[in-house]
Design a protein around this motif. Structure first.
Motif, PDB file in Angstrom:
ATOM      1  N   ASP A  91       0.852  -1.193   0.000  1.00 22.77           N
ATOM      2  CA  ASP A  91       0.000   0.000   0.000  1.00 22.77           C
ATOM      3  C   ASP A  91       0.882   1.235   0.000  1.00 22.77           C
ATOM      4  N   LEU A  92       0.556   2.208  -0.837  1.00 19.66           N
ATOM      5  CA  LEU A  92       1.317   3.461  -0.872  1.00 19.66           C
ATOM      6  C   LEU A  92       0.352   4.612  -0.618  1.00 19.66           C
ATOM      7  N   ARG A  93       0.674   5.470   0.339  1.00 19.56           N
ATOM      8  CA  ARG A  93      -0.161   6.633   0.617  1.00 19.56           C
ATOM      9  C   ARG A  93       0.410   7.798  -0.178  1.00 19.56           C
ATOM     10  N   LEU A 121       1.070   1.879  19.102  1.00 22.68           N
ATOM     11  CA  LEU A 121      -0.349   1.791  19.464  1.00 22.68           C
ATOM     12  C   LEU A 121      -1.019   0.585  18.815  1.00 22.68           C
ATOM     13  N   TYR A 122      -0.700   0.324  17.532  1.00 22.23           N
ATOM     14  CA  TYR A 122      -1.267  -0.857  16.851  1.00 22.23           C
ATOM     15  C   TYR A 122      -0.889  -2.141  17.601  1.00 22.23           C
ATOM     16  N   THR A 158     -11.148   2.561  16.242  1.00 24.49           N
ATOM     17  CA  THR A 158     -10.049   3.518  16.037  1.00 24.49           C
ATOM     18  C   THR A 158     -10.497   4.646  15.106  1.00 24.49           C
ATOM     19  N   ALA A 159     -10.013   5.867  15.385  1.00 28.17           N
ATOM     20  CA  ALA A 159     -10.191   7.000  14.468  1.00 28.17           C
ATOM     21  C   ALA A 159      -8.796   7.411  14.037  1.00 28.17           C
ATOM     22  N   GLU A 160      -8.516   7.308  12.734  1.00 30.40           N
ATOM     23  CA  GLU A 160      -7.149   7.539  12.251  1.00 30.40           C
ATOM     24  C   GLU A 160      -7.156   8.464  11.040  1.00 30.40           C
ATOM     25  N   ASP A 216      -4.762  -2.289   8.062  1.00 35.51           N
ATOM     26  CA  ASP A 216      -6.058  -2.881   8.398  1.00 35.51           C
ATOM     27  C   ASP A 216      -5.816  -4.040   9.358  1.00 35.51           C
ATOM     28  N   ILE A 217      -6.483  -4.010  10.519  1.00 38.55           N
ATOM     29  CA  ILE A 217      -6.325  -5.093  11.484  1.00 38.55           C
ATOM     30  C   ILE A 217      -7.671  -5.779  11.663  1.00 38.55           C
TER      31      ILE A 217
END
Length: 565
Positions: free
Chosen positions: A270-272, A336-337, A352-354, A360-361
C-alpha cells in the motif's frame, strides 16, 4: 524459508537437548504464525545466539562455520549460474582442485547438495554461514535479470518524442493522461516503486525543481537520491502517479491525497500518496505501508523489560488514557497498533479514528478521519461512544475538543489510546494543559505516557569496535571513568548496508508513570521541567539513558543517540 524447510533445524536443536519442551512449543507456534526462519525466532526469543545455532548445524553436517568475505572474484561467482544460485539459495565460497565450497541459506536440505554437484559437474563441499548474509550476497552477485533504472533512463532521455509530447500536451488533461499511460513511463514508475520497496524505503519523494527533477528515498530515516531523470519527465511521471492513485490529473493548484495498491511479487504494497503544488510543478511524496515489513507484535518493539511489563498491565485496565509521544515518523502508530493487537480479543470491542488508516487489522472497527466532509477526530469520537466500545484509539489529540471527549470517554469506563507530538513524555501533560484541558481531569484519567524515538541500528555485517574520543564522550556527558570495560561500535559500511554502516532501526523509550507525586504537580500546573526532574527522582529512565543502553549493547552509535535525544 517455509515451515517444512525450517523445521529440521528445530528438531535437531530439540534432539540435542538445547531447548526444553516449552521453548520448543513457543518457537513452533511462532514459526507457524509468522513463517520467519527458525534461526531468527530463536534469536528474537533470546533462546540461542546465531553463532551457537550455526555451530550446531556445522557439527551435525561435519562442516565448518565460515564468515563471508567482503568480495568474491567474478570467476568464482560464475561457477554457479545466477538462475541456479537464486533457485537453490546458494553461494560459491572457494574452489580448490575440483572441490567447490558452497554456503546454503538452508544447509539442512541434503538433496540440494547432490543436485548442485550434478549441475555444476564439481564435488560440492558444504560450509555453514549466516543465512541473512548469504541472501544479501546472492542478491548482490546474482541480481534478477531485469532492466535497471539507469537503462530505462537512458532510453527515456534519448526519446525525443516524449519531450515533444510533454510540451504539446500543455494543460490538455486527455493528452496528459495518454502520456501518463505510455509504456516507457509506466515501466519507469513501476521500476522506481519496486526498487524503493526492495531497498526498504519508508517514503519516496518526487521533486520538480527549475532545472532538474529529483527522486529520493528515505531508508531508516535518512534520505538518498537516485540517479535523476531528465527534467521533462517530471510532468508525465507525476501524472502517472496521480492516475495510479485515482487523483484529479488536471487539478495542479491544490494539494491532493490518495492511495495506490502496488503488487510486488506475491504481495501487495500500500502506498499513501500526497501531492503539493510548488513553484515548478507538483511535488509528490509516497509513504510505503508494507504489512510484511512491520511486525505488529508488542514483543517486537524492543521495549526494555520494565516498560514491557508496565505497558501490558496498563492496556489491560478497564479505563484511563494511555499516550505515546514523539515527533512524526518515530513509530508512535506502530506502538499503538501493537497494543491494540494485544487487547484485540473476542470479548472486547475496539474502535479507532485515524488519519488515515495505515494498517487494516482484523477484528477492529477502523474509521478514517476526513476533514473535507466534516468527519473530524472529535466527531468520530462522539459517535464512538454510542457504539458501546471497550477500547478506543484516537490517531492524534489535535485540539481541545478531541482531548475533552477522550477524557469523557475514559471517565465513563473506556480505555483510550492516543498520540501527541511532543519532545518528551512529561511534555505531553503540559501540552494538554496548553490546549485548555483542566489539570484535575488530566491527573484523574492519565495512566502513563511513553516518549519514543527511532535510532538507526549498526549493520551487523560490518560492526567494528572503536575507542570514543573525549569530544564524543562529552556529547553524552560521560567521563572516561564512567566507561569501565564498555565497548563502543560503529558500522564501517559494506554491501549489505549500502555503505551506510546502518541497517534497520530500533526504538529508545522513556516512561512517565502518573504516580501520586506527579498528580500533585499536574494539579499545581507545574512546568514540564519540574515534572521531568521529579519523574527522574522517582526512577524514570530518560530517552538519553535508554539511548546509552542501546550504545552499550552495541546496537547503535553515539551520533544517533545525540541526534535524537
Amino acid at each position: 524459508m517455509s515451515e517444512e524447510i525450517s523445521s529440521p533445524l528445530l528438531s535437531l536443536i530439540k534432539e540435542q537437548g538445547l531447548i526444553d519442551d516449552l521453548q520448543y512449543e513457543e518457537v513452533a507456534s511462532e514459526l507457524k504464525r509468522s513463517g520467519k526462519p527458525v534461526s531468527q525466532i530463536l534469536q528474537d526469543f533470546g533462546i540461542m545466539e546465531l553463532d551457537a545455532i550455526l555451530q550446531v548445524i556445522a557439527n551435525h553436517l561435519g562442516a565448518e562455520v565460515v564468515t563471508l568475505a567482503r568480495e568474491y572474484p567474478p570467476d568464482l561467482i560464475q561457477l554457479i549460474p545466477g538462475k541456479l544460485a537464486r533457485m537453490y539459495q546458494c553461494l560459491p565460497i572457494a574452489l580448490s582442485d575440483s572441490t567447490l565450497q558452497v554456503a546454503l541459506v538452508d544447509p539442512l536440505n541434503p538433496a540440494r547438495v547432490d543436485e548442485l554437484g550434478f549441475l555444476t559437474k564439481k564435488e560440492i563441499r558444504l560450509v555453514v554461514a549466516d543465512p541473512v548474509q548469504i541472501q544479501g550476497a546472492i542478491e548482490k552477485y546474482y541480481p534478477e535479470e531485469s532492466e535497471s533504472v539507469s537503462d530505462i533512463l537512458q532510453e527515456l532521455g534519448a526519446d525525443a518524442d516524449i519531450a515533444q509530447e510533454v510540451s504539446a500536451a500543455g494543460d490538455n488533461a486527455a493528452a496528459m493522461e495518454a502520456l501518463a499511460d505510455a509504456a516507457p513511463i509506466v515501466r519507469f514508475v513501476n521500476l522506481v516503486l519496486s526498487q524503493a520497496v526492495q531497498d526498504r524505503a519508508s517514503d519516496i519523494h518526487f521533486e520538480p525543481f527549475e532545472t532538474e527533477f529529483r527522486i529520493r528515498y528515505r531508508v531508516d530515516g535518512a534520505l538518498y537520491e537516485m540517479s535523476p531523470p531528465p527534467k521533462h519527465l517530471a510532468l508525465p511521471v507525476i501524472s502517472r502517479l496521480k492516475v495510479m492513485s485515482g487523483l484529479n490529473i488536471s487539478e495542479r493548484r491544490l494539494p491532493q491525497d490518495g492511495r495506490i495498491s502496488f503488487p510486488i511479487g506475491k504481495r501487495v504494497i500500500d502506498l499513501r500518496v500526497s501531492t503539493l503544488p510548488t513553484q515548478f510543478g507538483e511535488s509528490v511524496v509516497l509513504r510505503v505501508l508494507d504489512r510484511s515489513a512491520v511486525n505488529l507484535e508488542i514483543e517486537s518493539l524492543g521495549f526494555p523489560k520494565y516498560l514491557y511489563d508496565y505497558t501490558i498491565e496498563a492496556i489491560q485496565r478497564p479505563n484511563g488514557i494511555f499516550i505515546v509521544t514523539g515527533p512524526t515518523g518515530c513509530g508512535k502508530t506502530t506502538t499503538l497498533y501493537s497494543c491494540l493487537r494485544r487487547v484485540n480479543t473476542i470479548d472486547s470491542k475496539l474502535l479507532t479514528a485515524e488519519d488515515p488508516v495505515e494498517y487494516d487489522i482484523e477484528g477492529i472497527m477502523q474509521v478514517a478521519v476526513n476533514e473535507a466532509v466534516g468527519l473530524t477526530f472529535s466527531k468520530a469520537l462522539r459517535s464512538f461512544l454510542r457504539q458501546d466500545p471497550d477500547v478506543i484509539m484516537v490517531g492524534e489529540m489535535r485540539d481541545l475538543e478531541t482531548a475533552q471527549i477522550s477524557i469523557q470517554a475514559s471517565l465513563t469506563g473506556h480505555l483510550v489510546l492516543s498520540t501527541l507530538h511532543t519532545n518528551d513524555a512529561p511534555g505531553a501533560v503540559t501540552r494538554l494543559i496548553d490546549m485548555g484541558v483542566e489539570p484535575f481531569l488530566i491527573s484523574s484519567t492519565l495512566v502513563a505516557v511513553i516518549g519514543q524515538r527511532l535510532v538507526r541500528t549498526i549493520c551487523k555485517n560490518c560492526r567494528t569496535p572503536f575507542e570514543p574520543t573525549e569530544t564524543q564522550m562529552g556529547l553524552l556527558n560521560l567521563s572516561v571513568h564512567d566507561l569501565g570495560d564498555k565497548v563502543f561500535y560503529y558500522g564501517r559500511g559494506c554491501s549489505v548496508c549500502n555503505d551506510t554502516g546502518y541497517r534497520g532501526r530500533r526504538g529508545i523509550f522513556e516512561l512517565l508513570v502518573i504516580s501520586d507525586p506527579i498528580r500533585a504537580l499536574i494539579n499545581e500546573r507545574a512546568p514540564s521541567v519540574v515534572m521531568r526532574q521529579k519523574a527522574v527522582e522517582l526512577g524514570m529512565v530518560t530517552l538519553r539513558e535508554d539511548g546509552l543502553r542501546s550504545i552499550f549493547d552495541g546496537d547503535t552509535t553515539i551520533e544517533e543517540v545525540v541526534k535524537y535525544t
